[in-house]
Motif scaffolding. Structure first.
Motif, PDB file in Angstrom:
ATOM      1  N   LYS A   1     -15.045   8.994  -4.489  1.00  0.00           N
ATOM      2  CA  LYS A   1     -15.936   8.392  -3.492  1.00  0.00           C
ATOM      3  C   LYS A   1     -15.164   7.709  -2.364  1.00  0.00           C
ATOM      4  N   GLU A   2     -13.890   7.403  -2.640  1.00  0.00           N
ATOM      5  CA  GLU A   2     -13.123   6.659  -1.625  1.00  0.00           C
ATOM      6  C   GLU A   2     -12.875   7.492  -0.382  1.00  0.00           C
ATOM      7  N   ASN A   3     -12.628   6.777   0.722  1.00  0.00           N
ATOM      8  CA  ASN A   3     -12.400   7.432   1.997  1.00  0.00           C
ATOM      9  C   ASN A   3     -10.885   7.510   2.241  1.00  0.00           C
ATOM     10  N   LEU A   4     -10.338   8.727   2.200  1.00  0.00           N
ATOM     11  CA  LEU A   4      -8.881   8.865   2.330  1.00  0.00           C
ATOM     12  C   LEU A   4      -8.373   8.427   3.705  1.00  0.00           C
ATOM     13  N   MET A   5      -9.226   8.590   4.721  1.00  0.00           N
ATOM     14  CA  MET A   5      -8.767   8.191   6.060  1.00  0.00           C
ATOM     15  C   MET A   5      -8.630   6.667   6.111  1.00  0.00           C
ATOM     16  N   VAL A   6      -9.575   5.972   5.500  1.00  0.00           N
ATOM     17  CA  VAL A   6      -9.521   4.505   5.542  1.00  0.00           C
ATOM     18  C   VAL A   6      -8.295   4.002   4.768  1.00  0.00           C
ATOM     19  N   SER A   7      -8.050   4.578   3.581  1.00  0.00           N
ATOM     20  CA  SER A   7      -6.907   4.062   2.820  1.00  0.00           C
ATOM     21  C   SER A   7      -5.590   4.401   3.528  1.00  0.00           C
ATOM     22  N   GLY A   8      -5.527   5.587   4.163  1.00  0.00           N
ATOM     23  CA  GLY A   8      -4.295   5.965   4.869  1.00  0.00           C
ATOM     24  C   GLY A   8      -4.048   5.067   6.074  1.00  0.00           C
ATOM     25  N   VAL A   9      -5.107   4.890   6.895  1.00  0.00           N
ATOM     26  CA  VAL A   9      -4.931   4.073   8.097  1.00  0.00           C
ATOM     27  C   VAL A   9      -4.651   2.617   7.689  1.00  0.00           C
ATOM     28  N   GLY A  10      -5.352   2.133   6.652  1.00  0.00           N
ATOM     29  CA  GLY A  10      -5.126   0.761   6.175  1.00  0.00           C
ATOM     30  C   GLY A  10      -3.674   0.573   5.737  1.00  0.00           C
ATOM     31  N   THR A  11      -3.145   1.552   5.030  1.00  0.00           N
ATOM     32  CA  THR A  11      -1.761   1.441   4.560  1.00  0.00           C
ATOM     33  C   THR A  11      -0.792   1.463   5.735  1.00  0.00           C
ATOM     34  N   ALA A  12      -1.017   2.411   6.673  1.00  0.00           N
ATOM     35  CA  ALA A  12      -0.084   2.524   7.797  1.00  0.00           C
ATOM     36  C   ALA A  12      -0.089   1.246   8.633  1.00  0.00           C
ATOM     37  N   ILE A  13      -1.294   0.682   8.855  1.00  0.00           N
ATOM     38  CA  ILE A  13      -1.360  -0.532   9.683  1.00  0.00           C
ATOM     39  C   ILE A  13      -0.685  -1.712   8.964  1.00  0.00           C
ATOM     40  N   SER A  14      -0.939  -1.850   7.662  1.00  0.00           N
ATOM     41  CA  SER A  14      -0.289  -2.964   6.944  1.00  0.00           C
ATOM     42  C   SER A  14       1.232  -2.816   7.000  1.00  0.00           C
ATOM     43  N   ASP A  15       1.685  -1.579   6.865  1.00  0.00           N
ATOM     44  CA  ASP A  15       3.128  -1.339   6.847  1.00  0.00           C
ATOM     45  C   ASP A  15       3.756  -1.655   8.203  1.00  0.00           C
ATOM     46  N   LEU A  16       3.072  -1.206   9.281  1.00  0.00           N
ATOM     47  CA  LEU A  16       3.578  -1.479  10.633  1.00  0.00           C
ATOM     48  C   LEU A  16       3.605  -2.986  10.894  1.00  0.00           C
TER      49      LEU A  16
END
Ligand code: PFF
Length: 452
Positions: free
Chosen positions: A243-258
Motif C-alpha cells: 500500500k505504501e507509495n514508493l515515490m514518497v518514500s524515495g523522495v523523503g529519503t533523498a531529501i533527508s539525505d541531502l
C-alpha cells in the motif's frame, strides 16, 4: 512457512531508508569532497545529480525489491527465473558485506574518538599534540581492530533482533536524535568568530570552479550517499507494504539525505574556516582536523569544547550504525531466506566473516602495511574497489534490469500501486525515461572514468 516481516508504517520505512542513506558518507566523505572540489558549486551539482540520476536508480531498486518481496538473490529468481540476472543477485549480496568490513573499521574509529572525547582527551592535549595524531592513531595494531569488532558486534546485535524490533525501532529513535545533534553542532559552528567564510564557501557557488572531475565526484557522492548499487534499497523495499507509495518514500529519503549532508557541511566547514585550516585536506578532515579544533577551543572554553566534541562523535557513531545495520541486513535476508538459516546464526556467521576481513583492513594501516593490492593497502583497496567498481556495476545492472528487462507495465504498476497513485502515474514517463536512458549513461560514464 514463517511469515515475512515488514516495516510497520510509512514513517518507519522512511526512517529506515534514511538511516541507511545518512552515514559516514554525509559526515565524513561529503565535507572533504566539498573542500577538495571548491565549495558550493560542487554542492549544486551534487543536488542535481541526486534528483536526476540517483533518485531514478533508487526507484529502480525499490521496484525490484517490492515487486519481488524477496532478498536480492531471491528477487532475481522471482523476476527473471533461470537467467544470468542471478549474478546481479549475488553481486548485490556480496557488495554490502565487502563494504561493511571496512566501513565498521571507520565506525570503530568514531567509537574510540567518542571514548576519548568522554575522557576529555582533546581538552587535556595541546593543539600541537593533537595535530597529525590521526596517522599514529590508526596505525596502532590492536585498539582500532578491537573497536571495529565492538562496533560490528553492536550492528549485528541490532540486526539479530529483526526488522521490526531491531532495525525499525533503532532507526526511529536514532534518526530524530541525529538531526537534533547535527542541528545543534551546526548552530554552534556558524556562530564561531570567522565562521562566515565557511558558510559562504559552502553556500555561494562559483561555477568557474566546475570541471568534469568535480561533476563526476558529485555524481559518485550522490550515488554513495543514497546507498545505491549495494542491495540495500532492494532488501529494505522488500519489507515495504504494497500500500505504501514508493515515490514518497524515495523522495523523503533523498531529501533527508541531502538536508543532512548540508547540515553536516554547516557543522564542519565554518569550524574549519574559523580555525584557519585548509578545507581541502582530504579524508582526514573530520578525524584529523576536528580534534585539533576541539583542543584549540579548549584553551579558552574547555567545557563547551568537551560537550561539542562528545556530541559530534556521538553523531558520527549513530550515523554509521544506522548504515552498517542496513549493510548487514542484506546478507542476513539472503542467508535466512535462501539458505534457511536462523537469523541469529546468520548474524553470527556474518560477524565472523566481515569481522575478520575488517581486522585485516584495520591492520593495513600498521603491521600489514606491506600487503598491497594494485599498489594500495587493504583498507584503501577495499574502499576503492567498492566505490569505483562494485557499487557502480550493481547500480548500472539494476537500472538496466528495470529499464530494459522488466516489462514496462510491471514497473509502472509497482511505481503507481496499480494506477491508484495519480501523481505517480503523471511522473512515471519522466522517471522511466531517466531510468532507461539518462541513469545508465551517467553511471556508465562514471564507471569508465573511474576505471581509467
Ligand atoms: N549511504 C551510507 C553512507 O553514506 O554512509 C552507507 C554507505 C554507502 C556505506 C556507501 C558504504 C558505502 F560504500
Amino acid at each position: 512457512m514463517k511469515e515475512r516481516e515488514s516495516f510497520g508504517s510509512r514513517m518507519a520505512v522512511i526512517m529506515a531508508l534514511a538511516g541507511s542513506a545518512i552515514g559516514l558518507g554525509n559526515i565524513w566523505r561529503f565535507p572533504y569532497l566539498v573542500g577538495q572540489n571548491g565549495g558550493a558549486a560542487f554542492v549544486v551539482v551534487y543536488i542535481i545529480s541526486t534528483l536526476l540520476l540517483s533518485l531514478p536508480i533508487f526507484f529502480a531498486e525499490s521496484v525490484i525489491g517490492r515487486r519481488s518481496g524477496a532478498n536480492c538473490r531471491g528477487a532475481m529468481e522471482r523476476l527473471a527465473p533461470g537467467t544470468n540476472w542471478k549474478w546481479l543477485g549475488y553481486l548485490s549480496v556480496f557488495t554490502p558485506l565487502w563494504i561493511v568490513s571496512y566501513y565498521s573499521v571507520v565506525g570503530g574509529w568514531s567509537l574510540e574518538y567518542l571514548v576519548q572525547a568522554c575522557s576529555l582527551k582533546f581538552v587535556h592535549s595541546s593543539p600541537d599534540q593533537i595535530a597529525g595524531s590521526f596517522g599514529v592513531f590508526i596505525s596502532r595494531p590492536w585498539a582500532p581492530a578491537v573497536f571495529h569488532l565492538c562496533f560490528l558486534a553492536v550492528t549485528v546485535a541490532i540486526v539479530a533482533l529483526g526488522v521490526k524490533s531491531g532495525i525499525e525501532k533503532f532507526s526511529k529513535v536514532c534518526l530524530p536524535v541525529l538531526f537534533l545533534l547535527i542541528v545543534l553542532i551546526a548552530v554552534y559552528s556558524v556562530t564561531l568568530p570567522g565562521a562566515g567564510k565557511g558558510v559562504e564557501y559552502l553556500l555561494k557557488p562559483d561555477f568557474s570552479k566546475l570541471t568534469l572531475h568535480t561533476c563526476l565526484d558529485a555524481l559518485g557522492q550522490s550515488f554513495y550517499s543514497l546507498s545505491l548499487g549495494m542491495g540495500i534499497i532492494i532488501t529494505y523495499s522488500s519489507y515495504v507494504s504494497k500500500k505504501e507509495n514508493l515515490m514518497v518514500s524515495g523522495v523523503g529519503t533523498a531529501i533527508s539525505d541531502l538536508l543532512f549532508a548540508i547540515l553536516a557541511g554547516l557543522a564542519i566547514m565554518p569550524a574549519v574556516f574559523a580555525a584557519g585550516i585548509e578545507p581541502g585536506s582530504g579524508p582526514g578532515l573530520i578525524f584529523d582536523t576536528l580534534p585539533y579544533i576541539f583542543s584549540q577551543m579548549a584553551v579558552t572554553m574547555p567545557v563547551v569544547s568537551s560537550v561539542v566534541a562528545i556530541l559530534f562523535f556521538l553523531t558520527i557513531l549513530f550515523a554509521a550504525l544506522t548504515s552498517s545495520v542496513s549493510l548487514i541486513e542484506v546478507g542476513v535476508a539472503y542467508l535466512t531466506e535462501e539458505k534457511g538459516m536462523k537469523r541469529g546464526w546468520a548474524c553470527l556467521l556474518l560477524f565472523f566473516l566481515t569481522g575478520t576481513f575488517g581486522v585485516l583492513c584495520s591492520l593495513s594501516f600498521g603491521p600489514l602495511a606491506d600487503i598491497q593490492v594494485f599498489h594500495l593497502g587493504l583498507f584503501d583497496f577495499a574502499d576503492t574497489f567498492a566505490s569505483n567498481v562494485l557499487l557502480l556495476l550493481g547500480g548500472l545492472l539494476c537500472v538496466l534490469f528495470v529499464g530494459w528487462k522488466m516489462p514496462r507495465r510491471d514497473v509502472e504498476s509497482e511505481f503507481t500501486n496499480n494506477g491508484v497513485k495519480r501523481v505517480n502515474a503523471r511522473w512515471f514517463p519522466f522517471f522511466y525515461f531517466l531510468i532507461r536512458f539518462v541513469a545508465p549513461a551517467g553511471v556508465a560514464l562514471l564507471f569508465i572514468s573511474n576505471l581509467i
